[in-house]
Write a protein that holds these residues in place. Structure first.
Motif, short mmCIF file in Angstrom:
data_model
loop_
_atom_site.label_atom_id
_atom_site.label_comp_id
_atom_site.label_asym_id
_atom_site.label_seq_id
_atom_site.Cartn_x
_atom_site.Cartn_y
_atom_site.Cartn_z
N SER A 20 -16.25 4.50 -63.89
CA SER A 20 -16.94 4.26 -65.16
C SER A 20 -17.85 3.03 -65.05
O SER A 20 -18.92 2.98 -65.65
N ALA A 23 -20.90 4.08 -63.10
CA ALA A 23 -21.83 4.84 -63.96
C ALA A 23 -22.64 3.90 -64.85
O ALA A 23 -23.83 4.11 -65.08
N ARG A 54 -25.39 2.31 -62.84
CA ARG A 54 -26.53 3.24 -62.66
C ARG A 54 -27.35 3.33 -63.94
O ARG A 54 -28.59 3.39 -63.89
N ARG A 55 -26.68 3.34 -65.08
CA ARG A 55 -27.41 3.45 -66.36
C ARG A 55 -28.26 2.20 -66.61
O ARG A 55 -29.40 2.30 -67.06
N LYS A 85 -27.13 4.43 -57.19
CA LYS A 85 -26.93 5.88 -57.30
C LYS A 85 -26.20 6.42 -56.07
O LYS A 85 -25.13 7.03 -56.16
N THR A 102 -22.62 4.94 -55.07
CA THR A 102 -21.50 5.31 -55.96
C THR A 102 -21.28 6.82 -55.96
O THR A 102 -20.14 7.27 -56.09
N TRP A 103 -22.34 7.60 -55.80
CA TRP A 103 -22.13 9.04 -55.65
C TRP A 103 -21.28 9.30 -54.41
O TRP A 103 -20.38 10.14 -54.43
N GLU A 117 -17.79 8.68 -55.03
CA GLU A 117 -17.19 9.74 -55.85
C GLU A 117 -16.77 10.92 -54.98
O GLU A 117 -15.69 11.49 -55.13
#
Lengths: 212, 140
Positions: A153, A156, A159-160, A169, A172-173, A176
């Motif tokens: 979280s 995310a 990234r936002r 991006k 962290t992708w 994941e």
């Protein structure tokens, strides 16, 4: 030369690449992406030229990378077309020639920027960027402590808050799900750029203006 | 509250903090140990740098008879990004954007210390006297 691996996975993910390169220069591992934060790097490969006095003579820029992959790569095989390969080789050659020129001539090189010119190219971080870095760092700490779901979280949110950062991006992708950094999400984000370059143009004599 | 405070990249365990919403109140001894900040008559001080407590806002910064300082309020005053994970009691205080920007505009290359694959630490400043081509890469 100092190479810095922006790798939250640390030596476990960067190690095999470093060993394969058999480097003759320091290859450092930056689990926190601290160097990216300090120098405003939003992608790899990015480079900074620093003179003997520790002064920046070329701020962060793409190190001669090509974005030919956007139009000239087979997305299933990751193979570049001959046109894409030519663009990649040309940009790399121009950049390396400039780097060698600076290595030989120092401040007399036409590629070493004046202080004013260097300042003009700096991209100062915003408060959102600083908050994005804090979220990334908290996520990285939690991930390292085994709190994977909690970390996601914060990733995310990073990234936002800093959508221009491909480092956030893709790193962290990949945390994941292995392979996600070059998966459908990546290509969708690249396609969403439209006319915006993936690598901002490097202002350098001899560097082609087109985006490849 | 027991938890982890990461301040200026240095993690520390804290055990006597009080939390009030987003505010992290540290006892003065933990404040000094975990962050280096101290409360002095002239304000909150880090070494020679002192930040006066804004007049009329003392209660926002200091409480319990001057034995606790609100680190979050100090962070806000300094423009620091502050993020915390309440469930795991982890707090992160980053560097203010304006501090980063000011450092960069001097064109003095920000120093850092990182390990190589063998765990040996290298600082950028170790290479003073040589040209440095600093380049980032990643496996992903």
């Amino acid at each position: 030369m100092i190479a810095v691996a922006l790798e939250t996975g640390g030596a476990a993910t960067a190690g095999e690449w470093i060993r394969a390169a058999t480097p003759t220069y320091p290859c450092l591992i930056d689990e926190r992406h601290l160097v990216a934060e300090l120098y405003g790097m939003v992608n790899v490969n990015c480079a900074v030229w620093i003179n003997e006095a520790g002064r920046i003579v070329r701020p962060t820029e793409s190190a001669g990378a090509s974005q030919a992959f956007r139009r000239h790569m087979d997305r299933r095989t990751y193979q570049l077309s001959p046109e894409g390969i030519a663009d990649k080789q040309l940009r790399r050659r121009v950049y390396l020639d400039a780097l060698r020129d600076w290595a030989m001539k120092g401040g007399a090189s036409r590629h070493a920027l004046s202080p004013d010119a260097a300042r003009e190219r700096l991209r100062a971080p915003t408060e959102e960027h600083a908050l994005a870095a804090a979220n990334f760092r908290l996520g990285q700490h939690l991930h390292q402590q085994g709190h994977r779901e909690a970390a996601l979280s914060y990733f995310a949110e990073a990234r936002r808050l800093h959508p221009e950062s491909w480092n956030y991006k893709r790193q962290t992708w990949e945390l994941e799900e292995r392979g996600k950094a070059a998966g459908p999400e990546f290509w969708a984000a690249v396609d969403a750029l439209g006319d915006t370059p993936y690598y901002p143009r490097v202002e350098m004599e001899g560097m082609p203006p087109s985006a490849g | 509250m027991h938890g982890t405070l990461i301040y200026r990249e240095q993690p520390a365990q804290i055990s006597r903090a009080a939390v009030d919403g987003d505010d992290l109140w540290l006892s003065l001894d933990e404040l000094k140990t975990a962050t280096g900040w101290e409360l002095r008559p002239q304000g909150a001080c880090l070494g020679d740098l002192c930040v006066p407590i804004p007049a009329g806002r003392e209660a926002e910064f200091v409480r319990d008879g001057g034995t606790r300082l609100n680190l979050t309020a100090l962070g806000r005053l300094l423009g620091q990004p502050v993020v915390h994970d309440a469930a795991r009691a982890v707090w992160f205080f980053g560097e203010a954007a304006r501090a980063r920007a000011s450092g960069l505009s001097s064109l003095e290359a920000p120093d850092f210390t990182l390990p190589d694959l063998d765990g040996r630490l290298h600082s950028l400043s170790d290479y003073r006297g040589k040209k440095v081509f600093l380049v980032s890469w990643a496996s992903w």
